[in-house]
Design a protein around this motif. Structure first.
Motif, PDB file in Angstrom:
ATOM      1  N   ALA A 313       0.408  -1.007   0.076  1.00  0.00           N
ATOM      2  CA  ALA A 313      -0.318  -0.197  -0.695  1.00  0.00           C
ATOM      3  C   ALA A 313       0.881   1.308  -0.286  1.00  0.00           C
ATOM      4  O   ALA A 313       1.840   0.784   0.243  1.00  0.00           O
ATOM      5  CB  ALA A 313      -0.623  -0.163   1.211  1.00  0.00           C
ATOM      6  N   ARG A 314       0.003   2.244  -0.395  1.00  0.00           N
ATOM      7  CA  ARG A 314       0.949   3.502  -0.145  1.00  0.00           C
ATOM      8  C   ARG A 314      -0.241   5.023   0.063  1.00  0.00           C
ATOM      9  O   ARG A 314      -1.028   5.074   0.599  1.00  0.00           O
ATOM     10  CB  ARG A 314       1.407   4.701  -1.342  1.00  0.00           C
ATOM     11  CG  ARG A 314       2.068   3.595  -2.773  1.00  0.00           C
ATOM     12  CD  ARG A 314       1.914   4.084  -4.272  1.00  0.00           C
ATOM     13  NE  ARG A 314       1.660   2.848  -4.868  1.00  0.00           N
ATOM     14  CZ  ARG A 314       2.325   3.393  -5.866  1.00  0.00           C
ATOM     15  NH1 ARG A 314       3.558   3.839  -6.671  1.00  0.00           N
ATOM     16  NH2 ARG A 314       2.683   2.130  -6.902  1.00  0.00           N
ATOM     17  N   VAL A 315       0.829   5.435   1.661  1.00  0.00           N
ATOM     18  CA  VAL A 315      -0.135   5.934   2.640  1.00  0.00           C
ATOM     19  C   VAL A 315       0.000   7.223   2.678  1.00  0.00           C
ATOM     20  O   VAL A 315       1.352   7.793   3.152  1.00  0.00           O
ATOM     21  CB  VAL A 315       0.242   4.540   4.398  1.00  0.00           C
ATOM     22  CG1 VAL A 315      -1.158   5.935   4.643  1.00  0.00           C
ATOM     23  CG2 VAL A 315      -0.364   3.742   4.221  1.00  0.00           C
ATOM     24  N   ASP A 316      -1.288   8.212   2.584  1.00  0.00           N
ATOM     25  CA  ASP A 316      -0.278   9.340   2.123  1.00  0.00           C
ATOM     26  C   ASP A 316      -1.111   9.962   3.871  1.00  0.00           C
ATOM     27  O   ASP A 316      -1.878   9.810   4.372  1.00  0.00           O
ATOM     28  CB  ASP A 316      -1.463  10.849   1.573  1.00  0.00           C
ATOM     29  CG  ASP A 316      -0.898  11.478   1.202  1.00  0.00           C
ATOM     30  OD1 ASP A 316       0.027  12.089   1.925  1.00  0.00           O
ATOM     31  OD2 ASP A 316      -1.874  12.393   0.992  1.00  0.00           O
ATOM     32  N   LEU A 317      -0.179  10.767   4.364  1.00  0.00           N
ATOM     33  CA  LEU A 317       0.029  11.019   5.673  1.00  0.00           C
ATOM     34  C   LEU A 317       0.248  11.865   5.845  1.00  0.00           C
ATOM     35  O   LEU A 317       1.061  13.304   5.434  1.00  0.00           O
ATOM     36  CB  LEU A 317       0.847  10.036   6.931  1.00  0.00           C
ATOM     37  CG  LEU A 317       0.740   8.428   6.714  1.00  0.00           C
ATOM     38  CD1 LEU A 317       1.442   8.005   7.331  1.00  0.00           C
ATOM     39  CD2 LEU A 317      -0.724   8.639   7.373  1.00  0.00           C
ATOM     40  N   LYS A 318      -0.092  13.133   7.421  1.00  0.00           N
ATOM     41  CA  LYS A 318      -0.431  13.903   7.376  1.00  0.00           C
ATOM     42  C   LYS A 318      -1.357  14.142   9.709  1.00  0.00           C
ATOM     43  O   LYS A 318      -1.744  13.818   9.598  1.00  0.00           O
ATOM     44  CB  LYS A 318      -1.076  14.640   7.014  1.00  0.00           C
ATOM     45  CG  LYS A 318      -1.209  16.598   7.418  1.00  0.00           C
ATOM     46  CD  LYS A 318      -2.377  17.243   6.880  1.00  0.00           C
ATOM     47  CE  LYS A 318      -1.883  18.969   7.765  1.00  0.00           C
ATOM     48  NZ  LYS A 318      -2.883  19.932   6.902  1.00  0.00           N
ATOM     49  N   ALA A 319      -0.323  14.436   9.898  1.00  0.00           N
ATOM     50  CA  ALA A 319       0.128  15.545  11.699  1.00  0.00           C
ATOM     51  C   ALA A 319      -0.757  15.993  11.855  1.00  0.00           C
ATOM     52  O   ALA A 319       0.104  17.230  11.759  1.00  0.00           O
ATOM     53  CB  ALA A 319       1.724  14.704  12.485  1.00  0.00           C
ATOM     54  N   ASP A 320      -1.440  16.023  11.976  1.00  0.00           N
ATOM     55  CA  ASP A 320      -2.555  17.044  12.082  1.00  0.00           C
ATOM     56  C   ASP A 320      -2.552  17.903  13.620  1.00  0.00           C
ATOM     57  O   ASP A 320      -2.827  17.161  14.872  1.00  0.00           O
ATOM     58  CB  ASP A 320      -4.111  17.346  12.105  1.00  0.00           C
ATOM     59  CG  ASP A 320      -5.321  18.473  12.141  1.00  0.00           C
ATOM     60  OD1 ASP A 320      -4.672  19.334  12.969  1.00  0.00           O
ATOM     61  OD2 ASP A 320      -6.515  18.463  11.626  1.00  0.00           O
TER      62      ASP A 320
END
Length: 374
Positions: A313-320
């Motif tokens: 998988a490819r997982v787009d991540l962002k720490a909000d």
């Protein structure tokens, strides 16, 4: 120490300024060890005796201090290989490089902004002249850093490099090699040792991959490969589906079964050389951070998810950080990913969020929608 062992095994850990999730150099250690204290890694880089120092190894990267002298050939080639703005600063601003070097040796460690302020105090310029222009000072510092005349004593909380004299940064065990160029390995020996590090980190790789690891030319890599073949540390092999010759690190572990479960930084050495990534995992991976938003396929900061022995998988991540949530703007499953990958990914996301001090995960709606193999 586990962090030191990972750093030694990888040989180089890339640095990048993007902080949408966490600074990239922290992630390779999390991928391999799970949760750890990032402050320990900071101390390895920032506090004496330093276990990691920064140089242009792959791109900007952390390397063990014993590796820094192996790039002497790159330092000597700065007139040709350094970026144009660095090379031009000496012609554009005569005397600036020498003044900046003297200031770093006198007052360092200094950030670029601190160096500018120090020069303005110690060597004031008339307002009608170009003055101690920050960009010129920064380019002079970068020239000195590339050419090995100064090093880095770490980074500030704002991720500014702290330039320092070699004598302040070099750990006692390698101090004489840092300070005396005559004590450093000759170019052939350095190439041999750099390719050995690349081969050990890679396990199996082509000539192109071994060259790419430390941004060597193919001709430079061949010098190291030939020496490693003679010593028996490399074996020439063929791999089904790989064109041409590959090289196996003779001491590489060869387990009968491999099961890994890890989110991988987009700047991890596992995916540095894109042709190798595609050959190993059957996945064409591209970094889209610098791609316009409307042209991105998988997202802004996309981490491959390694499960079993392949990327699933490819997982787009962002720490909000304001909301205290780990957000997953986009998740792309690779065809044929096993159903067990979904709960494994959920567990990895939860562990990552907890390590980052976030309260939870905004799970993607397609977490369990794994496409069937074509």
């Amino acid at each position: 120490m586990q962090l030191a062992r990972v750093a030694d095994r990888l040989g180089a850990v890339q640095i990048d300024s993007v902080n949408v999730l966490v600074r990239s150099h922290y992630l390779p250690f999390f991928s391999r060890l799970g949760p750890y204290d990032p402050a320990v890694l900071d101390r390895m880089r920032d506090a004496a005796p330093r276990r990691l120092v920064e140089y242009w190894a792959h791109e900007a990267a952390l390397v063990p201090p014993s590796t820094w002298p192996l790039f002497t050939h790159r330092m000597h080639a700065a007139e040709v290989e350094a970026w144009g703005g660095m090379r031009r600063v000496r012609a554009d601003h005569p005397g600036l490089v020498e003044a900046v070097l003297a200031e770093v040796e006198r007052r360092g460690p200094l950030t670029a902004r601190a160096a500018e302020a120090a020069l303005a105090h110690d060597l004031p310029r008339a307002s009608g002249n170009w003055g101690w222009n920050w960009s010129a000072v920064k380019r002079a510092l970068e020239w000195l850093f590339w050419s090995g005349q100064v090093s880095s004593a770490g980074r500030t909380a704002q991720f500014e490099r702290r330039y320092a004299a070699l004598a302040r940064v070099a750990p006692p065990a390698v101090r004489h090699i840092w300070l005396d160029p005559a004590a450093r390995p000759d170019t052939d020996e350095a190439l041999f040792r750099l390719v050995r590090i690349s081969a050990r980190a890679s396990g199996i790789a082509t000539e192109a991959s071994l060259a790419d690891y430390f941004r060597l030319t193919r001709a430079q890599a061949r010098v190291g490969i030939a020496a490693l073949l003679r010593s028996g540390e490399l074996e020439q092999v063929s791999v089904v589906g790989w064109p041409g010759t590959a090289y196996l690190y003779a001491a590489a572990a060869r387990p009968r079964r491999v099961h890994v479960q890890a989110l991988v930084s987009p700047f991890d050495s596992l995916v540095w050389h894109r042709p190798r990534t595609e050959a190993l995992f059957g996945m064409r991976y591209r970094l889209e951070v610098y791609t316009p938003a409307d042209r991105r396929v998988h997202g802004y900061y996309v981490l491959p998810f390694l499960f079993g022995d392949t990327i699933v998988a490819r997982v787009d991540l962002k720490a909000d950080r304001g909301a205290g949530i780990l957000r997953v703007p986009r998740l792309t499953w690779e065809p044929g990913a096993p159903p067990a990958a979904a709960p494994a990914l959920r567990a990895e996301l939860a562990a990552l969020a907890d390590w980052l001090g976030l309260s939870g995960v905004d799970e993607p709606v397609n977490l369990h929608d794994i496409p069937a193999r074509a």
